[in-house]
Design a protein around this motif. Structure first.
Motif, PDB file in Angstrom:
ATOM      1  N   MET A  75     -93.168  51.000 -18.021  1.00  0.00           N
ATOM      2  CA  MET A  75     -92.829  49.809 -18.754  1.00  0.00           C
ATOM      3  C   MET A  75     -92.831  49.367 -20.273  1.00  0.00           C
ATOM      4  O   MET A  75     -94.373  50.482 -20.026  1.00  0.00           O
ATOM      5  CB  MET A  75     -93.446  48.512 -17.695  1.00  0.00           C
ATOM      6  CG  MET A  75     -92.877  46.646 -18.528  1.00  0.00           C
ATOM      7  SD  MET A  75     -92.971  45.365 -17.390  1.00  0.00           S
ATOM      8  CE  MET A  75     -95.285  45.388 -18.105  1.00  0.00           C
ATOM      9  N   VAL A  76     -91.992  49.423 -21.019  1.00  0.00           N
ATOM     10  CA  VAL A  76     -92.483  49.199 -22.401  1.00  0.00           C
ATOM     11  C   VAL A  76     -92.449  47.686 -22.710  1.00  0.00           C
ATOM     12  O   VAL A  76     -90.913  47.196 -22.537  1.00  0.00           O
ATOM     13  CB  VAL A  76     -91.302  50.366 -22.843  1.00  0.00           C
ATOM     14  CG1 VAL A  76     -91.518  49.787 -24.679  1.00  0.00           C
ATOM     15  CG2 VAL A  76     -91.593  51.121 -22.930  1.00  0.00           C
ATOM     16  N   LEU A  77     -93.184  47.339 -23.365  1.00  0.00           N
ATOM     17  CA  LEU A  77     -92.854  45.433 -24.690  1.00  0.00           C
ATOM     18  C   LEU A  77     -93.185  46.052 -25.665  1.00  0.00           C
ATOM     19  O   LEU A  77     -94.090  46.677 -26.790  1.00  0.00           O
ATOM     20  CB  LEU A  77     -94.539  45.274 -23.716  1.00  0.00           C
ATOM     21  CG  LEU A  77     -94.775  44.950 -22.450  1.00  0.00           C
ATOM     22  CD1 LEU A  77     -96.074  44.109 -22.260  1.00  0.00           C
ATOM     23  CD2 LEU A  77     -93.373  43.913 -21.551  1.00  0.00           C
ATOM     24  N   MET A  78     -91.948  45.877 -26.312  1.00  0.00           N
ATOM     25  CA  MET A  78     -91.956  45.701 -27.652  1.00  0.00           C
ATOM     26  C   MET A  78     -91.672  44.224 -28.433  1.00  0.00           C
ATOM     27  O   MET A  78     -90.990  43.037 -27.588  1.00  0.00           O
ATOM     28  CB  MET A  78     -90.745  46.460 -28.262  1.00  0.00           C
ATOM     29  CG  MET A  78     -91.256  46.909 -29.622  1.00  0.00           C
ATOM     30  SD  MET A  78     -89.854  48.200 -30.007  1.00  0.00           S
ATOM     31  CE  MET A  78     -90.994  49.857 -28.902  1.00  0.00           C
ATOM     32  N   ALA A  79     -92.510  44.073 -29.266  1.00  0.00           N
ATOM     33  CA  ALA A  79     -92.833  42.458 -30.494  1.00  0.00           C
ATOM     34  C   ALA A  79     -91.170  42.401 -30.587  1.00  0.00           C
ATOM     35  O   ALA A  79     -90.722  43.765 -31.509  1.00  0.00           O
ATOM     36  CB  ALA A  79     -93.630  42.706 -31.509  1.00  0.00           C
ATOM     37  N   ALA A  80     -90.490  41.453 -30.915  1.00  0.00           N
ATOM     38  CA  ALA A  80     -89.654  41.513 -31.189  1.00  0.00           C
ATOM     39  C   ALA A  80     -89.530  39.925 -32.379  1.00  0.00           C
ATOM     40  O   ALA A  80     -88.658  39.462 -31.949  1.00  0.00           O
ATOM     41  CB  ALA A  80     -87.709  41.337 -30.906  1.00  0.00           C
ATOM     42  N   GLY A  81     -90.244  40.521 -33.414  1.00  0.00           N
ATOM     43  CA  GLY A  81     -90.486  39.200 -34.113  1.00  0.00           C
ATOM     44  C   GLY A  81     -92.050  38.215 -33.673  1.00  0.00           C
ATOM     45  O   GLY A  81     -92.869  38.961 -32.720  1.00  0.00           O
ATOM     46  N   SER A  82     -92.539  37.617 -33.826  1.00  0.00           N
ATOM     47  CA  SER A  82     -93.000  36.894 -33.551  1.00  0.00           C
ATOM     48  C   SER A  82     -93.225  36.226 -32.552  1.00  0.00           C
ATOM     49  O   SER A  82     -94.475  35.178 -31.742  1.00  0.00           O
ATOM     50  CB  SER A  82     -94.136  36.237 -34.815  1.00  0.00           C
ATOM     51  OG  SER A  82     -93.333  34.767 -35.229  1.00  0.00           O
ATOM     52  N   ASP A  83     -92.103  35.901 -31.979  1.00  0.00           N
ATOM     53  CA  ASP A  83     -92.176  35.132 -31.066  1.00  0.00           C
ATOM     54  C   ASP A  83     -90.751  35.241 -29.533  1.00  0.00           C
ATOM     55  O   ASP A  83     -90.476  34.550 -28.888  1.00  0.00           O
ATOM     56  CB  ASP A  83     -91.299  33.128 -31.003  1.00  0.00           C
ATOM     57  CG  ASP A  83     -92.262  32.556 -32.661  1.00  0.00           C
ATOM     58  OD1 ASP A  83     -93.693  32.467 -31.653  1.00  0.00           O
ATOM     59  OD2 ASP A  83     -92.279  32.258 -33.064  1.00  0.00           O
ATOM     60  N   ALA A  84     -90.630  36.635 -29.210  1.00  0.00           N
ATOM     61  CA  ALA A  84     -90.193  37.193 -28.611  1.00  0.00           C
ATOM     62  C   ALA A  84     -90.506  38.647 -28.595  1.00  0.00           C
ATOM     63  O   ALA A  84     -91.196  39.651 -29.210  1.00  0.00           O
ATOM     64  CB  ALA A  84     -88.913  37.069 -28.927  1.00  0.00           C
ATOM     65  N   LEU A  85     -90.211  39.034 -27.098  1.00  0.00           N
ATOM     66  CA  LEU A  85     -90.543  40.507 -26.752  1.00  0.00           C
ATOM     67  C   LEU A  85     -89.074  41.299 -25.666  1.00  0.00           C
ATOM     68  O   LEU A  85     -88.616  40.061 -24.863  1.00  0.00           O
ATOM     69  CB  LEU A  85     -92.105  40.684 -25.230  1.00  0.00           C
ATOM     70  CG  LEU A  85     -92.485  39.675 -26.116  1.00  0.00           C
ATOM     71  CD1 LEU A  85     -93.863  39.959 -24.797  1.00  0.00           C
ATOM     72  CD2 LEU A  85     -93.715  41.177 -27.430  1.00  0.00           C
TER      73      LEU A  85
END
Length: 116
Positions: A75-85
């Motif tokens: 599973m990869v979690l990646m930040a998409a800005g400061s308020d979304a993943l």
């Protein structure tokens, strides 16, 4: 957003992906099966929040990505800005280099689209 998720799911080895708010709510998802993605949203946001706090305490910048490896896949979690993943579920044979490049581009686009 749905088009971004469909594009990610076309990458060899990707089994599903989701956009998750920092509060753990799933904004959008496109999974290979119809499983409830709410637990994924809650887990992903909790992990990212804890890692973000830890990185701040260690003076290591902001959370960018995490790769979790299990016996049957990743599973990869990646930040998409400061308020979304952006979360992606992968088969264990997924080509990680290609997946990470594609996810980084998708996360950048989502950040701009969501304005977060």
């Amino acid at each position: 957003m749905k088009e971004t998720l469909r594009t990610i799911n076309k990458i060899n080895g990707v089994r599903g992906c989701a956009i998750i708010g920092s509060d753990g709510l799933v904004i959008a998802a496109d999974m290979a099966d119809s499983a409830d993605v709410s637990p994924l949203g809650a887990l992903a946001s909790e992990i990212a929040n804890i890692l973000g706090q830890t990185l701040a305490r260690l003076d290591r910048g902001n959370f960018q990505r995490l790769v979790l490896t299990g016996s049957d896949g990743r599973m990869v979690l990646m930040a998409a800005g400061s308020d979304a993943l952006l979360a992606a579920l992968l088969r264990k044979d997924a080509p990680m280099g290609m997946v990470l490049v594609e996810l980084k581009e998708a996360a950048k686009g989502l950040h701009q689209h969501l304005g977060l």
